[in-house]
Design an enzyme around this catalytic site. Structure first.
Site, PDB file in Angstrom:
ATOM      1  N   LYS A  43       0.808  -1.223   0.000  1.00 17.41           N
ATOM      2  CA  LYS A  43       0.000   0.000   0.000  1.00 17.41           C
ATOM      3  C   LYS A  43       0.839   1.269   0.000  1.00 17.41           C
ATOM      4  CE  LYS A  43      -3.918  -2.162   0.016  1.00 17.41           C
ATOM      5  NZ  LYS A  43      -4.682  -2.254  -1.231  1.00 17.41           N
ATOM      6  N   SER A 257      -3.538 -12.269   3.510  1.00 17.56           N
ATOM      7  CA  SER A 257      -4.038 -12.069   2.143  1.00 17.56           C
ATOM      8  C   SER A 257      -3.104 -12.758   1.150  1.00 17.56           C
ATOM      9  CB  SER A 257      -4.211 -10.594   1.818  1.00 17.56           C
ATOM     10  OG  SER A 257      -3.116  -9.854   2.270  1.00 17.56           O
TER      11      SER A 257
END
Lengths: 315, 96
Positions: A43, A257
């Site tokens: 991110k 994830s």
């Protein structure tokens, strides 16, 4: 390797082969280590691109306050950059996220407004939009619809992968804001004939899908179905199993994830082997496992781990 | 002639359980997803309208055949075989 600042060191992460998990010598898996970014997740790319774009467009002025709905990682990345550049950071985060995420956000100076567990990130987005309407002076970068999010991957993740793996046949990543898949997918599709772009989407427990009605669903504005070629839904059981495979067989410590993404990548790899073809399959390690240690999923039985994650926004 | 197709398991999200009498998992048969939804409608009237709009899957409805999104494998024409399973879920925002 030397850089002028932490921010300048972003990206150019290693692409590492997985000799033990790859099913055949001509069907190879490659993992892109996005934990090697400044705050430890992929991110950082989207956060830097979105803040730079907002500054260029005159949206972000000195002393501004940034507001963002996030399940953790984007907020952490934004908070780090915001602190360096003198902005105030407020995150709207679902309450059913791991405690490490709250600690990290506060560590980088962010304020947290919690949204209800039921409805998961949908609820965080809805709540952030309400707050934004009440505080028009705050800047909501809105990762789900901000073109700079996908552009970050079009301009950095995509080129890095293709440079390291010109023989790439498949790219697999997680589907959250869809920024990674849209940006990297578009870049690769423009340059690699027949490349497959595969989405792995976490399947959460029921509370997260607890919408009041079906029209209360959410599809990120960035999502363009035509960029991807296949999309898989992966539950917590398979994600935990794959995170452990990655540890046991390749020594890599990943977050949850990444387990979902590896599960999809291995499914694709098996199909390729069955068809007797060759493949170079690159996939994303979104972050390392540190933020998930408190969930206790790295030890004990898979069923226990699945139970611990029930109702949690684990990816 | 009627050709029988195998019944398969279909997981129903909380939001659609009022139509199945609260059942989390139900069965239906059909050679394609479209036929399975027709059969679901026969067994649980009102269900098709919640899944379809103008003859297509509703925008916020995701249907997975053996964990794969059907929109990439033929949508309503996706072929169903014995032993398959279907999961219906509303579209929600993922991790971010």
């Amino acid at each position: 390797m030397r850089f002028d600042s932490l921010e300048d060191s972003l990206g150019h992460t290693p692409l590492i082969g997985l000799p033990k998990l790859s099913p055949a010598p001509n069907v190879r898996l490659w993992i892109k280590m996005e934990d090697r970014n400044p705050t430890g997740s992929i991110k950082d790319r989207a956060a830097l691109w979105m803040i730079n774009a907002a500054e260029r467009d005159g949206l972000l002025k000195p002393g501004a306050t940034i507001l963002e709905p996030t399940s953790g990682n984007t907020g952490i990345s934004l908070a780090m950059i915001a602190k360096q550049r003198g902005y105030k950071m407020i995150c709207v985060m679902p309450e059913n996220t791991s405690p490490e995420r709250s600690q990290l956000l506060r560590m980088w100076g962010a304020e947290i407004i919690y949204s209800e567990a039921a409805g998961g990130s949908n609820e965080a987005v809805r709540h952030a939009k309400e707050i934004s309407a009440a505080h028009p002076e705050w800047v909501m970068l809105y990762q789900y619809g901000n073109a700079a999010n996908a552009l970050a991957h079009y301009e950095s993740t995509g080129p890095e992968i293709l440079e390291d793996l010109p023989t790439i046949t498949h790219f697999v990543a997680g589907l959250g804001t869809t920024g990674t898949l849209m940006g990297t997918g578009r870049y690769l599709r423009e340059r690699v004939p027949h490349v497959e772009i595969i989405a792995a989407e976490p399947r959460y427990g029921e509370v997260v899908y607890g919408l009041r009605n079906i029209d209360g669903g959410f599809i990120p504005e960035l999502y363009d179905e035509s960029v991807i070629t296949r999309r898989f839904s992966v539950g917590s059981h398979d994600s935990v199993r794959r995170v452990r495979d990655l540890l046991d067989q390749e020594g890599i410590f990943a977050g949850l994830s990444t387990g979902a993404i590896l599960h999809a990548a291995l499914g694709i790899a098996r199909e390729v082997v069955k068809r007797g073809e060759s493949a170079d399959i690159a996939f994303i390690l979104c972050d390392a496992g540190w933020k998930y240690l408190s969930t206790g999923i790295y030890e004990g039985s898979l069923d226990d781990a699945e139970e611990r994650l029930e109702g949690q926004l684990w990816a | 002639m009627h050709v029988s197709t195998p019944e398969i398991d279909i997981r129903i999200p909380t939001i659609l359980r009022p139509y199945t009498g609260g059942e989390k998992s139900v069965q239906a048969a059909g050679a394609t997803l479209s036929a399975v939804i027709d059969d679901l409608e026969r067994r649980f009237p009102g269900m098709a309208e919640r899944l379809l709009e103008d003859g297509k899957l509703r925008r916020f409805v995701n249907v997975y055949l053996n964990d794969e999104d059907v929109r990439f494998i033929g949508s309503l024409d996706a072929v169903i075989s014995a032993g398959d399973n279907i999961t219906i879920l509303p579209a929600v925002a993922g991790g971010s």
